[in-house]
Design a protein around this motif. Sequence first.
Motif, PDB file in Angstrom:
ATOM      1  N   ARG A  48       0.801  -1.219   0.000  1.00 13.14           N
ATOM      2  CA  ARG A  48       0.000   0.000   0.000  1.00 13.14           C
ATOM      3  C   ARG A  48       0.840   1.278   0.000  1.00 13.14           C
ATOM      4  O   ARG A  48       0.617   2.163  -0.856  1.00 13.14           O
ATOM      5  CB  ARG A  48      -0.965   0.001   1.185  1.00 13.14           C
ATOM      6  CG  ARG A  48      -1.824   1.278   1.276  1.00 13.14           C
ATOM      7  CD  ARG A  48      -2.680   1.286   2.530  1.00 13.14           C
ATOM      8  NE  ARG A  48      -3.699   0.253   2.491  1.00 13.14           N
ATOM      9  CZ  ARG A  48      -4.905   0.414   1.951  1.00 13.14           C
ATOM     10  NH1 ARG A  48      -5.238   1.578   1.396  1.00 13.14           N
ATOM     11  NH2 ARG A  48      -5.777  -0.571   1.969  1.00 13.14           N
ATOM     12  N   GLU A  52       0.663   3.847  -3.266  1.00 13.42           N
ATOM     13  CA  GLU A  52       0.104   5.187  -3.120  1.00 13.42           C
ATOM     14  C   GLU A  52       1.158   6.260  -3.379  1.00 13.42           C
ATOM     15  O   GLU A  52       0.862   7.302  -3.975  1.00 13.42           O
ATOM     16  CB  GLU A  52      -0.511   5.337  -1.727  1.00 13.42           C
ATOM     17  CG  GLU A  52      -1.740   4.434  -1.527  1.00 13.42           C
ATOM     18  CD  GLU A  52      -2.373   4.598  -0.156  1.00 13.42           C
ATOM     19  OE1 GLU A  52      -1.681   5.095   0.763  1.00 13.42           O
ATOM     20  OE2 GLU A  52      -3.559   4.225   0.001  1.00 13.42           O
ATOM     21  N   THR A  56       0.939   8.968  -6.540  1.00 16.67           N
ATOM     22  CA  THR A  56       1.005  10.398  -6.243  1.00 16.67           C
ATOM     23  C   THR A  56       2.076  11.070  -7.089  1.00 16.67           C
ATOM     24  O   THR A  56       1.877  12.167  -7.626  1.00 16.67           O
ATOM     25  CB  THR A  56       1.283  10.620  -4.751  1.00 16.67           C
ATOM     26  OG1 THR A  56       0.235  10.009  -3.978  1.00 16.67           O
ATOM     27  CG2 THR A  56       1.344  12.097  -4.420  1.00 16.67           C
ATOM     28  N   ASP A  98      -8.356   2.579  -5.816  1.00 14.18           N
ATOM     29  CA  ASP A  98      -8.884   3.579  -4.887  1.00 14.18           C
ATOM     30  C   ASP A  98      -8.036   4.849  -4.902  1.00 14.18           C
ATOM     31  O   ASP A  98      -8.555   5.976  -4.942  1.00 14.18           O
ATOM     32  CB  ASP A  98      -8.928   3.019  -3.459  1.00 14.18           C
ATOM     33  CG  ASP A  98     -10.032   1.995  -3.270  1.00 14.18           C
ATOM     34  OD1 ASP A  98     -10.910   1.891  -4.152  1.00 14.18           O
ATOM     35  OD2 ASP A  98     -10.015   1.288  -2.238  1.00 14.18           O
ATOM     36  N   LYS A  99      -6.717   4.676  -4.852  1.00 16.00           N
ATOM     37  CA  LYS A  99      -5.831   5.842  -4.839  1.00 16.00           C
ATOM     38  C   LYS A  99      -5.886   6.566  -6.171  1.00 16.00           C
ATOM     39  O   LYS A  99      -5.933   7.810  -6.214  1.00 16.00           O
ATOM     40  CB  LYS A  99      -4.393   5.401  -4.537  1.00 16.00           C
ATOM     41  CG  LYS A  99      -3.399   6.559  -4.446  1.00 16.00           C
ATOM     42  CD  LYS A  99      -3.741   7.502  -3.308  1.00 16.00           C
ATOM     43  CE  LYS A  99      -2.716   8.602  -3.160  1.00 16.00           C
ATOM     44  NZ  LYS A  99      -3.055   9.535  -2.045  1.00 16.00           N
TER      45      LYS A  99
END
Length: 913
Positions: A48, A52, A56, A98-99
């Motif tokens: 995770r 993420e 980003t 989701d991210k």
Amino acid sequence: MKKIYISLVLACNLLAVGRTIAQDLWPAVTKEMRPWTRWWWLGSAVDRPNLERELTLFDKSGFGGVEVTPIYGAKGFESSYLNFLSPQWMNMLGVATDKANALGMGVDINLGTGWPFGGPQIKEKDAATKLILDEFELKKGERITFPLKPKDPKQHYFFLQALQAFRSDNSEINLDDYISKTTGTWEAPADIRLLAVFSGRTGQKVKRAAPGGAGYTLDHLGQQSVLSYFNRFTEAFKDKPLHVRAFFNDSYEVYGANWTDEFLQSFERIKGYRLQDHLLDFAGKGKNEAKTAGLKSDYREVVNALLAQNFLIPFTDFAHRYRAISKNQAHGSPGNLIDLYADTDIAECETFGSSSFDLPGLRRDTADIRNVDPDPMMAKFATSATNVYGKKYTSSETFTWLTEHFKTSLSQTKPEVEQLFLAGVNHVFYHGTTYSPKNVPFPGWLFYASVNFVPQNSFWEHLTGLNQYITRVQSILQSSRADNELLVYWPIYDIWNNAKGVDKALKVHDVDEWLHPTQFYKQSVQLQKRGYSFDFATDKILEGTTVNGGKLQTSKDAIPYRAIYIPACHYFSEVTLQKILEMANQGATVIFQQLPKEVPGYSQLEKRRTLFNKLIASLGFEKDKANQYTAFGKGKIYLTTDINSALETEQILPERINQTGLKFSRRVAGKDTYYYLVNHSGQTVDRHIALNVQAKYYSLLDPQTGRTYQLPSSDGKIRVQIPSGYSWIVLASEQQASEPFRYQDELHQVAQLDRDWKVNFIAGGPVLPKAKKLDQLSSWTEWGDKDAVNFSGTANYEKTFSIHKDLSKSYLLKLGRVAESARVYINGKDAGVLWSIPFQQDITPLLVNGENKIRIEVANLMANRICYLDRKKVTWRNYHEINFVNINYKDFDASKWAPMESGLIGPVTIWSY
């Protein structure tokens, strides 16, 4: 000569008017308009925090989405591997989606690992299948024993599907009753040639498979085998929302797969006769080569049909079940590529290797040159499939093996991607980006065949320049539709109706064999050079085409075409010929370069040949006479080697843009027309040109900077002034930008900034070299500093200079030679990223009268640091499977590389105009 250059950042921050204008003329940006990247998950050893973190970083750099492809893993990290489609893997996919969704990005996934489709769910019965056609010679009285086996000892899973015996005079002995025998013998009544058809297996397994993805390659032609493949995903997905935008299928690299267990039954159903009744000729053992070619044509047509019916259409249906879309690379398939591209929601083409351009200063190493350059005409196979059916996107796997590892500059990517845009591609995927945990030392995890668009790359901070450029161009290409006036027929039967070989896999690496020698290709190239725009049409596309007001409507969502051109070809379907004549009768304009000679295939040959000849005769053309014409119902049919005259007779006129040395693509959106103009020549193009589309106003949308300008017009002409390596988007519309464009006339050098630079290194490694004062700009590898020779990263160049600023003038900064990209600051304000030829920027609003400060952050490439690691024998390439190879697929070793030029070379100058 060059126009005003001001970056989008500058426009947004400094010029309120510029911001309003851009919002008026540039479309609102969606995630699809930004570039996406293939995101390799090595060993699926993902977690995770790192997922993420990377997403980003991608978002900050300007990416719109990722395409997840799990592959083999890095050694030493086996404990972190996740099995493909396991609950843990599905959980990590959910973390990524989701991210991504939170960032406004998208996620596509490869519906498999590595390539091609396959895996542990594929048992031998569903594995890639091949035709085995064995010949046995028996003397009179010799026996064969059942079950009969193929000669290949590696074949252990096979089925005998046809068996025929032939006497010396080629008369046949029917052995159908022996096909299913598992015991017993058969005795030859005379000297016999025995032909046996087996359905065997290729034995191919998934290449570069990830943990949980290894296994046999799928039989793409079999209905049940494809269903068994998808069943594993059904079980893993459990009908839960995936939040995945698309499922992806990589290029068809299923080597030797040309059969399926039900092939003979399918062949009889589709073609109306039994292929096994013609084994002698199908095998090329008969005396009739024409019959062999016809049988092979029918066989290849059935392979094409099964690939579409049993794989691509079910693949698309499966994607839709999960509220996703399908994306497919058809090239390499043994079929009609255009139709196969069209069988999924998004057609995806591919560039492989580098191209030759005349741009001054653009590097191309001899090691990067392959047997054939990427051909934009090949990309039109995919874009045509999109355009004729009125679809929105054509994607591309972009920059595969563009150069050797670590030697690709951003400036080298620009003309390559522009070739794709000119061909109609509008949804770019980089090849690509490797997931890499934060704690893995430089250079992180890397994939063996890509340009490394990774945060560890020294050009990463400047990648926004390329990403913003692609975003702006794609915002126009996705908000409009191709405005192509011609359909050009692709004569697939000239490829299929050939006695040589078995299947015909049409690969991007072999276009010099199957595409370049054809009149279809040569005529298409000439039409493009002349200034015409076109899409390719197939028999299937023409079958669904209607005529309305003399124009050809290939689908309800497509822009109508004004004529169809049939380049010289030998074989032609009588069904398609009848359709073409029907369209001409209804008002269409049809142009033949030459009349085709005969029908392809073997099925109902005489009946079809009779109809074909009757249709040809109905045209009334004289034999061996060039340049003929006939009215045909409401339409017209030309027979001519001079297509240009025929088109101009029909008032279908070419654009004159190509006469200037520019390349172009024309798009429409409602009442607006866009011209994407690219200068790949070696000099500035400064010309007055008349566009075919006349409008009240013309505006320049600069995709390099995001600025928009008024373009004056006179007598229907506009003046273009486009430097070598630069591109424009010209909007012909009822609306117009408010800021006038200032042409660079009376260009004068007012400052030369080659001396007295202070240089300090701010990011990179293996260590930061010491700061230096320069009397003269040069590559930092020539300073006698070994740390600088080994360094990859960013250096900061600073100096002050004085200038008398004339408020009636504009000012242009030229950096000269940059190795390899730069971000410029004038008096502390960002002037933008200069990442491609011609490395120049308008800096007028940032200059002050008197003393000014300039700071330039210059990044080189990864090559010199990789060379250092290899000389020191540092272990950084340590992967399972293929590990890491060079551009020629040999073990990678950079230890003997010469240092690559690095830094600001210049000359750096400022010009007024």
